[in-house]
Scaffold this active site. Sequence first.
Site, mmCIF file in Angstrom:
data_model
loop_
_atom_site.group_PDB
_atom_site.id
_atom_site.type_symbol
_atom_site.label_atom_id
_atom_site.label_comp_id
_atom_site.label_asym_id
_atom_site.label_seq_id
_atom_site.Cartn_x
_atom_site.Cartn_y
_atom_site.Cartn_z
ATOM 1 N N ASP A 28 0.853 -1.184 0.000
ATOM 2 C CA ASP A 28 0.000 0.000 0.000
ATOM 3 C C ASP A 28 0.892 1.237 0.000
ATOM 4 O OD1 ASP A 28 -2.312 1.518 0.036
ATOM 5 O OD2 ASP A 28 -3.040 0.751 1.948
ATOM 6 N N GLU A 50 -7.627 -0.608 6.704
ATOM 7 C CA GLU A 50 -6.247 -0.774 6.268
ATOM 8 C C GLU A 50 -5.375 -1.260 7.426
ATOM 9 O OE1 GLU A 50 -4.788 2.799 4.411
ATOM 10 O OE2 GLU A 50 -6.216 2.650 2.764
#
Length: 191
Positions: A28, A50
Amino acid sequence: MKTYEQAVSLGIPLSDLDSHPTVDLAIDGADEVDPGLNLVKGRGGSLLREKMIESASKKFIVIVDESKLVNHIGGSKLAMPVEIIPFCWNHSLKRLVGLFGELRKCSESGKIYLTDNGNYIIDLYFENDIGDLNEASDAILRLPGIVEHGMFIGLATSVIVAGVNGVTVKTKVGSELEVDSFSYNDLRNGF
């Protein structure tokens, strides 16, 4: 949620942490990266989900450009998001004593921004270095109504940084940090 919907529309198979509680690899970006590979993430609004995925990952690789590098968390003077429940959100904002913050709103409509979990985001702005990140994290998370914050402390195993002179890879090996740099000519020539 947008990524989920797009993947489903394209027929990409998906899973979740209930079915697969350990993830081999997460990749990410980040909004900020400090010298210890601590991060600020969540300016896109998905910080809780996340953080759940990345904390369940054996390896978490972050890819950024050099504009994301800061001397300390909050060093970019951009927002560090805090996800809160909607109930008495103003009270939660006031409890974040000494920190300047504001409720996030959608730029297009002006309505209150909702996370994937239906919560609000308070964007905090830091004038100075916030000091010990673990202490700051604990202090924020102890406040009633706070769901999660955007400091990702100690989760990144590697950070790949693209810069004007090439690519730098910073990797944690135990408590040490290893740094490898490659010029764009090295990359073109296959190292």
